[in-house]
Design an enzyme around this catalytic site. Structure first.
Site, PDB file in Angstrom:
ATOM      1  N   ASN A 134      -1.731 -10.627   8.561  1.00 45.95           N
ATOM      2  CA  ASN A 134      -2.633  -9.477   8.702  1.00 45.95           C
ATOM      3  C   ASN A 134      -4.042  -9.896   8.144  1.00 45.95           C
ATOM      4  OD1 ASN A 134      -3.593  -6.734   9.164  1.00 45.95           O
ATOM      5  ND2 ASN A 134      -4.062  -7.001   7.280  1.00 45.95           N
ATOM      6  N   GLN A 135      -5.058  -9.764   8.976  1.00 47.10           N
ATOM      7  CA  GLN A 135      -6.219 -10.289   8.954  1.00 47.10           C
ATOM      8  C   GLN A 135      -6.570 -11.136   7.878  1.00 47.10           C
ATOM      9  OE1 GLN A 135      -7.956  -5.957   9.027  1.00 47.10           O
ATOM     10  NE2 GLN A 135      -8.191  -6.214   6.795  1.00 47.10           N
ATOM     11  N   TYR A 185     -12.637  -1.380  13.052  1.00 43.08           N
ATOM     12  CA  TYR A 185     -13.169  -0.123  12.473  1.00 43.08           C
ATOM     13  C   TYR A 185     -14.671   0.043  12.816  1.00 43.08           C
ATOM     14  CZ  TYR A 185      -8.583   0.155   9.579  1.00 43.08           C
ATOM     15  OH  TYR A 185      -7.364   0.239   9.328  1.00 43.08           O
ATOM     16  N   GLU A 208      -4.730  -2.008  14.043  1.00 40.74           N
ATOM     17  CA  GLU A 208      -5.354  -0.838  13.089  1.00 40.74           C
ATOM     18  C   GLU A 208      -6.740  -0.226  13.547  1.00 40.74           C
ATOM     19  OE1 GLU A 208      -5.866  -2.066   9.085  1.00 40.74           O
ATOM     20  OE2 GLU A 208      -4.113  -3.289   9.056  1.00 40.74           O
ATOM     21  N   GLN A 250       0.693  -1.082   0.068  1.00 36.75           N
ATOM     22  CA  GLN A 250       0.000   0.130  -0.087  1.00 36.75           C
ATOM     23  C   GLN A 250       0.866   1.268   0.035  1.00 36.75           C
ATOM     24  OE1 GLN A 250      -2.601  -1.610   3.388  1.00 36.75           O
ATOM     25  NE2 GLN A 250      -4.144  -0.256   2.150  1.00 36.75           N
TER      26      GLN A 250
END
Ligand code: GBH
Length: 486
Positions: free
Chosen positions: A173-174, A316, A389, A26
């Site tokens: 990651n996830q 989130y 995150e 990213q």
């Protein structure tokens, strides 16, 4: 009154990690620099229609070259940690079928040293969605049990070269999101869809995410075992996994909806965490998927006895969960065998849970932070937790430098995090997503999560209001911990 008092007296522990988080594809760019090979994402982004603005991560924020400047920005914020991921295709361009790329190793050595020189802890993710394309071509990456040998080989190289300085490792990651988007919705590589979704590249069975998850869990366990046997005693680091969490609130008080919320977790969060911690899939998953669920071997079960040191949670948003198993309801995109017969986009009195942001998947629901932390703490016996995150974006208006909504978001979510800590959750760190605007996967550059705005033509970084807010928040907390010591 008592409530208010405890709140005023709350202090983050002195060694609490505050940081920002990013991932290699990213933000790095430099997609073929210094011997890096193509990753699955380099290839996927060339498929027309997959990325909203037809963009890719070839240059991104050019963090590969600009990391010293970016680390200076972090230092200025006052954070004491940086969560980032390594690009597997930089380190092993051909996986275990080729050599270690020493230029890739040198790059990360320099970067890790630069992090440490600025007084920050490197918090390193081995895989944040990107794998060498070679492994996709050779055997279909996560769909094959061979991926475990590759992952362990890669992990060992990272432990060997970087483990003297990296004290926080996470394997994945996830993976829950990675598999749902990659094998069910066709929105991430390798772009497979289950047969009940419309826009498929090819119609694959709903079993694929289950198979890939099994291979990921076994890869995780083997890498952790290797770390424990060969490296941990000497290097003294910790190793864990990062999961995405959505807080599923039952849409009503009915037993059926409460069970549906639990099923939603079984098809999302506990799907990975139960096997890693307890050596078995959640019961709800068994009940629905039955014999299509892969089984662990006795060797796997031995490894899972000690399958992690901490859990990372990316928190989130939240959704209402509604039962579609016992009652007639519009199942929505979640209402299928593969997702446990739950409508995870349910509405209550016509409204979704939380406040809309303009991004369909994202509602602001700070209570979800507290509830998810308590849920995980209780289920996994108060294991150490990190919020790996948490961050905010909205479509369009999120580009502005006056990001009041992001500030309010961070402030409310951090309050919720404190409430969970006061109730006993062992939270040890918080990483905001992200320092910089970056390539947001299928959304391309249309979503902006940065505390710093990035102009993707000039690559200039400009602070938003949230950058000074976070800086102030951290310095106030540092001052309070010092007072508490005095
Ligand atoms: C994080 O996931 C990722 O870890 C991070 O790399 C990313 O930059 C960040 O989100 C912000 O986007 O397209 O409607 O099917 C957070 C959880 C779950 C959010 C999947 C996007 C896609 C939903 N993500 N979701 S949809």
């Amino acid at each position: 009154l008592r409530e208010i008092k405890t709140k005023e007296n709350f202090r983050f522990p002195k060694d609490f990690l505050f940081g920002t988080a990013s991932s290699s594809y990213q933000c790095e760019g430099a997609y073929l620099t210094d011997g890096k090979a193509l990753s699955n994402w380099d290839v996927f982004t060339t498929i027309p229609g997959k990325i909203d603005d037809e963009s890719n991560g070839k240059v991104a924020a050019d963090h590969y070259h600009r990391y010293p400047e970016d680390l200076d920005l972090m230092k200025d914020l006052g954070v004491n940690s940086y969560r980032f991921s390594l690009s597997w295709a930089r380190i092993l361009p051909k996986g275990r079928f080729g050599n270690v790329n020493m230029k890739g190793i040198d790059h990360y050595n320099r970067m890790i040293n630069a992090v440490l020189e600025r007084g920050m802890e490197p918090f390193v993710t081995l895989t944040h969605y990107d794998v060498p394309h070679e492994l996709e071509l050779r055997y279909g990456s996560w769909l094959s049990p061979h991926i475990r040998e590759d992952f362990v080989h890669y992990a060992e190289i990272c432990f060997r070269y970087f483990g003297d300085r990296v004290k926080f490792w996470t394997t994945f990651n996830q993976p829950n999101v990675q598999l749902i988007l990659g094998y069910r919705k066709g929105m991430h590589p390798p772009s497979h869809c289950a047969n009940y979704f419309g826009n498929c590249t090819r119609g694959d069975s709903y079993k694929e995410p289950l198979v890939a998850a099994h291979n990921i869990i076994r890869s995780h366990l083997a890498a952790v075992y290797l770390y424990r046997m060969k490296y941990q005693e000497q290097q003294r680091g910790k190793i864990g996994i990062v999961m995405n969490s959505i807080w599923y609130e039952p849409v009503s008080d009915s037993l059926a909806d409460r069970l549906a919320a639990e099923r939603a977790q079984a098809f999302y969060l506990t799907w990975f965490l139960d096997p890693v911690v307890y050596g078995r899939y959640p019961k709800e998953l068994h009940d629905i998927v039955g014999e299509d669920l892969p089984e662990f071997t006795t060797d796997d079960l031995k490894l899972s006895k000690n399958g992690l040191d901490f859990i990372g949670i990316n928190q989130y948003t939240g959704e209402y969960a509604q039962d579609c198993l016992h009652s007639a309801c519009e199942p929505g995109k979640g209402g299928s065998k593969g997702e446990g017969f739950v409508n995870t986009n349910a509405l209550k009195d016509g409204l979704a849970l939380g406040e809309p942001t303009g991004i369909s998947w994202f509602h602001v629901y700070p209570q979800g932070m507290e509830k998810a932390l308590m849920y995980v703490s209780e289920r996994y016996k108060n294991i150490p937790l990190y919020i790996t995150e948490n961050g905010f974006s909205e479509n369009g208006t999120g580009i502005s430098l006056n990001d009041h909504r992001r500030v309010k978001f961070m402030s409310n979510y951090l309050d919720a995090l404190k409430r969970a800590m006061r109730k006993g959750a062992d939270v040890r760190g918080y990483f905001t997503w992200s320092l910089l605007d970056s390539f947001e996967w299928s959304f391309g550059y249309t979503l902006r999560f940065g505390l710093y705005h990035v102009d993707f033509d000039t690559l200039e970084r400009t602070p938003r209001l949230s950058a000074s807010w976070y800086k102030n928040f951290i310095s106030k907390n540092n001052a309070q911990s010092k007072d508490a010591d005095a």
